[in-house]
Design a protein around this motif. Sequence first.
Motif, PDB file in Angstrom:
ATOM      1  N   HIS A 102       1.232  -1.184   0.077  1.00 12.51           N
ATOM      2  CA  HIS A 102       0.074   0.405  -0.401  1.00 12.51           C
ATOM      3  C   HIS A 102       0.984   1.329  -0.183  1.00 12.51           C
ATOM      4  CE1 HIS A 102      -3.302   2.563   2.451  1.00 12.51           C
ATOM      5  NE2 HIS A 102      -3.153   2.692   1.112  1.00 12.51           N
ATOM      6  N   TYR A 103       1.107   1.959  -0.913  1.00 13.33           N
ATOM      7  CA  TYR A 103       1.748   3.326  -1.152  1.00 13.33           C
ATOM      8  C   TYR A 103       0.710   4.835  -0.745  1.00 13.33           C
ATOM      9  CZ  TYR A 103       4.485  -0.092  -4.237  1.00 13.33           C
ATOM     10  OH  TYR A 103       5.605  -0.427  -4.730  1.00 13.33           O
ATOM     11  N   GLN A 104       1.434   5.126   0.097  1.00 17.24           N
ATOM     12  CA  GLN A 104       0.744   6.784   0.780  1.00 17.24           C
ATOM     13  C   GLN A 104       1.337   7.853  -0.389  1.00 17.24           C
ATOM     14  OE1 GLN A 104      -2.059   6.895   2.609  1.00 17.24           O
ATOM     15  NE2 GLN A 104      -1.996   5.774   3.855  1.00 17.24           N
ATOM     16  N   PRO A 108      13.986   1.503  -8.162  1.00 14.70           N
ATOM     17  CA  PRO A 108      14.395   0.569  -9.283  1.00 14.70           C
ATOM     18  C   PRO A 108      15.230  -0.365  -8.842  1.00 14.70           C
ATOM     19  CG  PRO A 108      14.098   3.234 -10.160  1.00 14.70           C
ATOM     20  CD  PRO A 108      14.119   2.982  -8.394  1.00 14.70           C
ATOM     21  N   HIS A 109      15.234  -1.604  -8.866  1.00 17.01           N
ATOM     22  CA  HIS A 109      15.748  -3.084  -8.423  1.00 17.01           C
ATOM     23  C   HIS A 109      15.705  -3.754  -8.829  1.00 17.01           C
ATOM     24  CE1 HIS A 109      11.750  -3.135  -6.999  1.00 17.01           C
ATOM     25  NE2 HIS A 109      11.754  -4.408  -7.219  1.00 17.01           N
ATOM     26  N   TYR A 110      15.955  -5.301  -9.087  1.00 13.97           N
ATOM     27  CA  TYR A 110      16.103  -6.306  -9.423  1.00 13.97           C
ATOM     28  C   TYR A 110      15.029  -7.272  -8.135  1.00 13.97           C
ATOM     29  CZ  TYR A 110      18.590  -4.506 -13.106  1.00 13.97           C
ATOM     30  OH  TYR A 110      20.320  -4.060 -13.560  1.00 13.97           O
ATOM     31  N   ASP A 111      14.339  -8.471  -9.170  1.00 14.57           N
ATOM     32  CA  ASP A 111      13.605  -9.259  -8.439  1.00 14.57           C
ATOM     33  C   ASP A 111      14.462 -10.017  -8.080  1.00 14.57           C
ATOM     34  OD1 ASP A 111      11.428  -7.157  -7.316  1.00 14.57           O
ATOM     35  OD2 ASP A 111      10.274  -8.438  -8.763  1.00 14.57           O
ATOM     36  N   TYR A 112      15.356 -10.817  -9.291  1.00 10.70           N
ATOM     37  CA  TYR A 112      16.033 -11.681  -8.071  1.00 10.70           C
ATOM     38  C   TYR A 112      16.858 -11.274  -7.200  1.00 10.70           C
ATOM     39  CZ  TYR A 112      19.792  -9.395 -11.594  1.00 10.70           C
ATOM     40  OH  TYR A 112      19.904  -8.305 -12.684  1.00 10.70           O
ATOM     41  N   GLY A 136       2.865   4.707 -11.600  1.00 10.08           N
ATOM     42  CA  GLY A 136       2.935   3.261 -12.977  1.00 10.08           C
ATOM     43  C   GLY A 136       4.061   2.900 -12.328  1.00 10.08           C
ATOM     44  N   THR A 137       4.310   1.254 -13.072  1.00  7.70           N
ATOM     45  CA  THR A 137       5.013   0.613 -13.026  1.00  7.70           C
ATOM     46  C   THR A 137       6.850   0.649 -13.589  1.00  7.70           C
ATOM     47  OG1 THR A 137       4.617  -1.208 -11.873  1.00  7.70           O
ATOM     48  CG2 THR A 137       5.743  -2.183 -12.121  1.00  7.70           C
ATOM     49  N   ILE A 138       7.590   0.651 -13.710  1.00  7.19           N
ATOM     50  CA  ILE A 138       8.680   1.364 -14.586  1.00  7.19           C
ATOM     51  C   ILE A 138       9.582   1.209 -14.930  1.00  7.19           C
ATOM     52  CG2 ILE A 138       8.286   3.962 -14.363  1.00  7.19           C
ATOM     53  CD1 ILE A 138       9.903   4.260 -12.729  1.00  7.19           C
ATOM     54  N   LEU A 166      15.747  -4.590 -14.783  1.00  3.00           N
ATOM     55  CA  LEU A 166      15.351  -3.528 -13.654  1.00  3.00           C
ATOM     56  C   LEU A 166      13.676  -2.809 -13.495  1.00  3.00           C
ATOM     57  CD1 LEU A 166      17.244  -1.955 -11.775  1.00  3.00           C
ATOM     58  CD2 LEU A 166      17.331  -0.006 -13.266  1.00  3.00           C
ATOM     59  N   HIS A 167      13.420  -2.790 -12.713  1.00  3.36           N
ATOM     60  CA  HIS A 167      11.945  -1.883 -12.254  1.00  3.36           C
ATOM     61  C   HIS A 167      12.113  -1.269 -11.148  1.00  3.36           C
ATOM     62  CE1 HIS A 167      11.188  -5.339 -10.706  1.00  3.36           C
ATOM     63  NE2 HIS A 167      10.469  -5.029  -9.942  1.00  3.36           N
ATOM     64  N   GLY A 168      11.450  -0.687 -11.035  1.00  2.57           N
ATOM     65  CA  GLY A 168      10.207   0.382  -9.103  1.00  2.57           C
ATOM     66  C   GLY A 168       9.302   0.936  -9.751  1.00  2.57           C
ATOM     67  N   GLY A 169       8.256   1.395  -8.569  1.00  2.67           N
ATOM     68  CA  GLY A 169       7.249   1.954  -8.664  1.00  2.67           C
ATOM     69  C   GLY A 169       6.996   3.585  -8.120  1.00  2.67           C
ATOM     70  N   ALA A 170       7.037   4.055  -9.055  1.00  2.00           N
ATOM     71  CA  ALA A 170       6.795   5.598  -8.993  1.00  2.00           C
ATOM     72  C   ALA A 170       6.218   5.931  -8.080  1.00  2.00           C
ATOM     73  CB  ALA A 170       7.040   5.612 -10.452  1.00  2.00           C
ATOM     74  N   GLU A 223      -4.186   7.042  -3.319  1.00  5.40           N
ATOM     75  CA  GLU A 223      -3.597   5.801  -2.571  1.00  5.40           C
ATOM     76  C   GLU A 223      -3.038   4.469  -4.286  1.00  5.40           C
ATOM     77  OE1 GLU A 223      -5.103   3.868   0.083  1.00  5.40           O
ATOM     78  OE2 GLU A 223      -6.716   5.347   0.054  1.00  5.40           O
ATOM     79  N   LYS A 224      -2.040   3.291  -3.677  1.00  4.54           N
ATOM     80  CA  LYS A 224      -1.555   2.243  -4.747  1.00  4.54           C
ATOM     81  C   LYS A 224      -1.791   1.802  -3.990  1.00  4.54           C
ATOM     82  CE  LYS A 224       1.426   0.768  -7.848  1.00  4.54           C
ATOM     83  NZ  LYS A 224       2.824   1.029  -8.223  1.00  4.54           N
ATOM     84  N   TRP A 225      -2.178   0.126  -4.465  1.00  2.00           N
ATOM     85  CA  TRP A 225      -2.768  -0.764  -3.727  1.00  2.00           C
ATOM     86  C   TRP A 225      -1.703  -2.133  -4.975  1.00  2.00           C
ATOM     87  CZ3 TRP A 225      -4.088  -2.853   1.266  1.00  2.00           C
ATOM     88  CH2 TRP A 225      -4.270  -2.059   1.937  1.00  2.00           C
ATOM     89  N   ILE A 226      -1.020  -2.525  -4.339  1.00  2.00           N
ATOM     90  CA  ILE A 226      -0.422  -3.887  -5.472  1.00  2.00           C
ATOM     91  C   ILE A 226      -0.811  -5.299  -4.763  1.00  2.00           C
ATOM     92  CG2 ILE A 226       0.704  -2.448  -6.761  1.00  2.00           C
ATOM     93  CD1 ILE A 226       3.341  -3.611  -5.861  1.00  2.00           C
ATOM     94  N   ALA A 227      -1.229  -6.235  -5.489  1.00  2.00           N
ATOM     95  CA  ALA A 227      -0.582  -7.562  -5.153  1.00  2.00           C
ATOM     96  C   ALA A 227       0.834  -7.886  -5.701  1.00  2.00           C
ATOM     97  CB  ALA A 227      -2.011  -7.970  -4.852  1.00  2.00           C
ATOM     98  N   THR A 228       1.825  -8.126  -5.727  1.00  2.00           N
ATOM     99  CA  THR A 228       3.056  -8.876  -6.545  1.00  2.00           C
ATOM    100  C   THR A 228       3.166 -10.292  -5.919  1.00  2.00           C
ATOM    101  OG1 THR A 228       3.846  -6.861  -5.866  1.00  2.00           O
ATOM    102  CG2 THR A 228       5.155  -8.770  -6.568  1.00  2.00           C
ATOM    103  N   LYS A 229       2.614 -11.234  -7.136  1.00  2.00           N
ATOM    104  CA  LYS A 229       3.574 -12.703  -7.027  1.00  2.00           C
ATOM    105  C   LYS A 229       4.659 -13.164  -7.419  1.00  2.00           C
ATOM    106  CE  LYS A 229       1.612 -16.654  -6.501  1.00  2.00           C
ATOM    107  NZ  LYS A 229       1.943 -16.787  -4.887  1.00  2.00           N
TER     108      LYS A 229
END
Length: 289
Positions: free
Chosen positions: A186-188, A195-199, A233-235, A265-269, A275-281
Motif C-alpha cells: 500500500h503506497y500513500q 528501481p531494483h531487480y527482483d532476483y 506506474g511500474t517503470i 530493472l523496475h520500480g514503482g514510481a 493511493e496505490k494498492w498492489i499484490a505481487t506474486k
Amino acid sequence: MSKQSTASSQPVTPELRQWIIDQARNGIAAPALIQSMCTAGWNEDVAVRAVEDVLRAHLDNVAQQQGQPPAVPVPDPDIAESPLFIDVGDRQVEVLMAMANPRVVLFGNLLSPDECQAIIDAADPRMARSLTVQTATGGSEVNADRTSDGMFFQRGETPVVQRLEERIARLVRWPIENGEGLQVLHYQPGAQYKPHYDYFDPGQPGTATILRRGGQRVATLVIYLNNPRKGGGTIFPDVPLEIAPRQGNAVFFSYERAHPATRTLHGGAPVIEGEKWIATKWLREREFN
Ligand code: PD2
Ligand code: ZN
C-alpha cells in the motif's frame, strides 16, 4: 547458401550453425536469415526452429563466457499466436501488451473490482512498514528504497487468494507450488519503490541460504488492486517503459538469469495523487515451501 534436400529431416550441420552465427554477427536479422534458408529449400517451421535454437545456444555461451549465470526455464504465457484473451479456467484474461526483450506482458481483467477489494480488505488490518529480503544476511529488514506498507498472505490463505493463484498458474504455465505467498503493498502519496531487480543477487553472501527454499525468483506478476489518480506506474528504466496501474490489470515479467542483462530493472514510481494498492506474486524455479 546452398540448396537443401527434404524439409523435415534437414540437419543443422556445424557449417549451417556457423553460417547462422556469422550472419547474425554481421547484423542480419533472424527473419532475413530464415528467408534465405527458405529460398534454399528449407521448410519454414524447421528454419525458424533452427535459427532460434542456434542463436539461443550461442547467446547463452557468450553470456556464460562473460560470467553470467546460466539461463533457466521461466514462466511463459502462451502468446506466440498473439491471442486477445487467455482462458484461465474461470475467466478470460486480456493480453494488452507484449514485449520480447525484456519479456514483459501486460494483462487485463485478471481480477474483478470486487476481488481486488476483497484482497485489500483482508490485507488492510495486517499492513506494516514493508520489509525486503536481505541478500547480505538472508534475513529481512525495513528497506529505505521502499516507502510502502506491506504484508504477505500464505499461499491459498483465502478463497480469493487461492482463485488468483490458480489463475496465475494457468496464465503463465507455472506450478502453483513454485509461487511465494502473495504480497500486498500500500503506497500513500509520495511513496515509491526505487528501481531494483527482483532476483536475488548471486554475489551476496546471504543468497545461497535464500535459494535453498525454491531456488531463484524467475518471474514477477504485479497486480493492481485500485486506481491511483496520478503517478504510481511500474517503470522499467532500461527499456524505458511505464505501465499504468489500472485496477484488475497485471504486469508480468520474467528473467531467465540473475543478471542485469535481462533488462528487468523496475520500480514503482512515486504516487502523486490518491493511493496505490498492489499484490505481487513472485515465482521461483522450484517448489517453494
Ligand atoms: O508497485 C510497483 O509497481 C512495484 C514496482 C517494483 C512493485 C514491485 N517492484 C515489487 O513488488 O517487486
Ligand atoms: Zn520489484
